[in-house]
Scaffold this motif. Structure first.
Motif, short mmCIF file in Angstrom:
data_model
loop_
_atom_site.label_atom_id
_atom_site.label_comp_id
_atom_site.label_asym_id
_atom_site.label_seq_id
_atom_site.Cartn_x
_atom_site.Cartn_y
_atom_site.Cartn_z
N VAL A 107 -10.34 -16.88 -0.19
CA VAL A 107 -10.97 -16.56 1.09
C VAL A 107 -9.89 -16.19 2.09
O VAL A 107 -8.96 -16.97 2.35
CB VAL A 107 -11.79 -17.75 1.62
CG1 VAL A 107 -12.41 -17.40 2.98
CG2 VAL A 107 -12.89 -18.14 0.64
N SER B 217 -9.99 -15.44 5.80
CA SER B 217 -10.88 -15.44 6.95
C SER B 217 -10.49 -14.39 7.98
O SER B 217 -11.34 -13.93 8.76
CB SER B 217 -10.89 -16.83 7.60
OG SER B 217 -9.59 -17.21 8.00
N ARG C 67 -12.08 -11.43 6.74
CA ARG C 67 -13.49 -11.71 6.42
C ARG C 67 -13.78 -11.28 4.98
O ARG C 67 -14.72 -10.54 4.71
CB ARG C 67 -14.42 -11.02 7.41
CG ARG C 67 -14.22 -11.48 8.84
CD ARG C 67 -15.33 -11.01 9.74
NE ARG C 67 -15.44 -9.55 9.78
CZ ARG C 67 -16.37 -8.88 10.43
NH1 ARG C 67 -17.31 -9.53 11.09
NH2 ARG C 67 -16.40 -7.57 10.43
N TYR D 15 -20.63 -18.45 4.89
CA TYR D 15 -20.14 -17.54 5.94
C TYR D 15 -21.02 -17.70 7.17
O TYR D 15 -22.23 -17.53 7.13
CB TYR D 15 -20.19 -16.10 5.42
CG TYR D 15 -20.02 -15.04 6.49
CD1 TYR D 15 -18.88 -15.02 7.31
CD2 TYR D 15 -20.99 -14.07 6.70
CE1 TYR D 15 -18.73 -14.06 8.29
CE2 TYR D 15 -20.85 -13.10 7.68
CZ TYR D 15 -19.72 -13.10 8.48
OH TYR D 15 -19.57 -12.15 9.45
N PRO E 13 -8.53 -20.83 9.72
CA PRO E 13 -8.13 -19.41 9.73
C PRO E 13 -6.88 -19.19 8.88
O PRO E 13 -5.95 -19.98 8.90
CB PRO E 13 -7.85 -19.14 11.22
CG PRO E 13 -8.66 -20.16 11.95
CD PRO E 13 -8.67 -21.38 11.08
N GLN F 142 -7.10 -17.52 15.43
CA GLN F 142 -8.53 -17.40 15.61
C GLN F 142 -8.93 -17.80 17.02
O GLN F 142 -8.40 -18.75 17.58
CB GLN F 142 -9.27 -18.28 14.59
CG GLN F 142 -10.75 -17.99 14.53
CD GLN F 142 -11.41 -18.71 13.37
OE1 GLN F 142 -10.90 -19.72 12.92
NE2 GLN F 142 -12.51 -18.18 12.89
N TYR G 236 -16.68 -17.90 10.97
CA TYR G 236 -16.18 -19.09 10.30
C TYR G 236 -16.57 -19.06 8.84
O TYR G 236 -17.59 -18.48 8.45
CB TYR G 236 -16.72 -20.37 10.94
CG TYR G 236 -16.04 -20.76 12.22
CD1 TYR G 236 -14.68 -21.04 12.25
CD2 TYR G 236 -16.76 -20.88 13.40
CE1 TYR G 236 -14.05 -21.40 13.42
CE2 TYR G 236 -16.15 -21.25 14.59
CZ TYR G 236 -14.80 -21.51 14.59
OH TYR G 236 -14.17 -21.86 15.75
N PHE G 237 -15.75 -19.74 8.04
CA PHE G 237 -16.06 -19.92 6.62
C PHE G 237 -15.98 -21.41 6.31
O PHE G 237 -15.23 -22.16 6.95
CB PHE G 237 -15.06 -19.16 5.74
CG PHE G 237 -15.19 -17.67 5.82
CD1 PHE G 237 -15.98 -16.98 4.92
CD2 PHE G 237 -14.52 -16.95 6.80
CE1 PHE G 237 -16.10 -15.60 4.99
CE2 PHE G 237 -14.63 -15.58 6.88
CZ PHE G 237 -15.42 -14.90 5.98
#
Length: 466
Positions: free
Chosen positions: A440, A442, A445, A386, A363, A336, A342-343
């Protein structure tokens, strides 16, 4: 020769010469009394003590030939003993050449009358040979009776040991069969799971391909139309005569240009239009938006947990698998860079989830499970934040900003909803899962919600695709 023959006519049970020998179908031979005692002491199927082949009482056949051989051998043994006794009557003292009439109890040997008076045997006790023989015969008979008893017990032990060997083999065979059944069941589960996952993958990939092909077909039509427009406009520019160009402009050029002109620039009385609307407006390349959730990155672990459900059914009452066994998966990436999204997720404490306690999702891929309605603050556990990342802004600045979008599952009136921002989407499902998994990715996404009870996909959100 006689010794070798004696071994051949020895019963393997009592280890004595055959007494009324009988043969089994497998051709092994035993004393009738020995094999009869075996039949009476064992229930169920009877097996040969030697080779373990099945037989019945009706299979016992007298062996006349062997019985005759044993009789002949015993007669020879009797003659040998008689000859030995005769030789003993004629035995003379090697020192005095006198008949051996006495037996020295101290030295346990035959002596003559002269030996008795000699210095070597002074003070010894003597018995006449016949009387000494009678005393020794009693001892021999007792010893023989003891050995016969030992031999009988040894024969019984041999039979018991052979039975234990048979029992062990049969138990090993049963265990092997049970093992094959259990492994076949696991193989069947894995094969069916593989087929199910392949079907699911093919279905999603096919659906995604249909959408992408439809989009490609639409873009191709736009391109063909653009090529035609290009040819029309080029044909006008190749005209040198004003009259013909004006005629072309009236018939083809102006209608074409008018269709691609922005509405605010269509006042051609003052000037020719200079701004056009692009055919690319509203078009995009559709990505392969299909997912298998955590199966994509951790299939062996997820399938293993799935298989526990089928294993539970075969467990004994005293065997258990922790019902709270939850999966947590974290695969971090270091790719990343600044400017990416970002999450974040709510932190879980020993007493559940709490408001305003969020943590960055590094990430990569992360998966966790939440018990619906059972854990304190479980709604937070099913919520992912998110954050569209801004350039030159740190992770902490992003997490403390208000520029985020909540993606979650909620339960209302016994129905399940996917929530993104303020928009709710009902999820079609027959029952509300007792445990939900959140996956998730990332890098893609992507946020995926799964029914952790059977690892089926509930809902997928592709962030950035509003």
């Amino acid at each position: 020769m006689a010794s070798t023959l004696s071994l051949c006519v020895m019963c393997p049970v009592c280890l004595s010469d055959f007494n009324d020998p009988v043969s089994l179908p497998c051709e092994h031979v035993f004393c009738r009394q020995c094999i009869t005692s075996y039949l009476e002491s064992h229930e169920g199927a009877h097996k040969c003590p030697e080779c373990r082949q099945n037989f019945t009482r009706q299979d016992l056949k007298g062996n006349r030939v062997l019985r005759n051989v044993v009789d002949v051998l015993q007669q020879q043994k009797l003659k040998t003993r008689q000859q030995t006794a005769k030789n003993a009557e004629e035995m003379l003292c090697s020192e005095h050449m006198e008949p051996l009439k006495l037996f020295c109890e101290n030295d346990q040997r035959l002596v003559c009358l002269i030996c008795k008076e000699g210095e070597k045997h002074r003070g010894h006790s003597f018995k006449p040979v016949k009387e000494a023989m009678e005393i020794s015969e009693k001892v021999v008979r007792e010893a023989l009776r003891f050995i016969l008893h030992d031999n009988k017990q040894m024969g019984d032990m041999i039979l018991s040991q052979m039975l234990e060997i048979t029992t062990s083999k049969e138990r090993a065979k049963r265990l092997e069969e049970k093992m094959h059944v259990q492994f076949n069941k696991m193989h069947d589960f894995l094969r069916k799971k593989e087929e199910e996952m392949v079907r699911q993958l093919q279905k999603q990939a096919s659906s995604a391909e249909v959408s992408m092909r439809q989009n490609a077909s639409f873009l191709s039509k736009l391109q063909i139309n653009g090529n035609n427009q290009e040819s029309i406009l080029e044909s006008g520019l190749q005209m040198s005569q004003p009259e013909r160009f004006s005629e072309w402009w009236s018939e083809k050029g102006f209608p074409l240009v008018d269709t691609i002109t922005l509405s605010e620039n269509k006042d051609i009385k003052s000037a020719l239009p200079t701004k056009f609307k692009s055919r690319l407006d509203g078009t995009r390349v559709i990505s392969d938006h299909f997912t298998l959730g955590p199966y994509e990155t951790d299939l062996p672990l997820i399938v293993w947990r799935d298989m526990l459900g089928s294993v539970k059914q075969d467990l004994s009452d005293t065997s258990t698998i922790d019902k709270d066994l939850k999966l947590t998966i974290k695969k971090e990436s270091h790719l990343q860079s600044q400017g990416e999204d970002y999450f974040a997720k709510f932190q879980k404490f020993h007493n559940g989830y709490k408001d305003n306690y969020v943590e960055n999702i590094h990430p990569g891929q992360v998966y966790w499970e939440v018990d619906v309605g059972a854990e304190a603050g479980w709604e937070h556990g099913l919520t992912v934040r998110y954050y569209p990342k801004e350039k030159n802004v740190s992770v902490w600045q992003t997490l403390f900003s208000k520029c985020f979008e909540n993606i979650s599952l909620s339960v209302k009136n016994d129905r399940l909803y996917a929530v993104r921002g303020g928009e709710e989407t009902p999820i079609v499902t027959q029952i509300i899962p007792s445990r939900v998994g959140v996956y998730v990715d990332s890098e893609k996404r992507q946020v995926v919600f799964c029914n952790a009870d059977n690892m089926s996909l509930l809902h997928t959100v592709w962030c950035g695709d509003k």
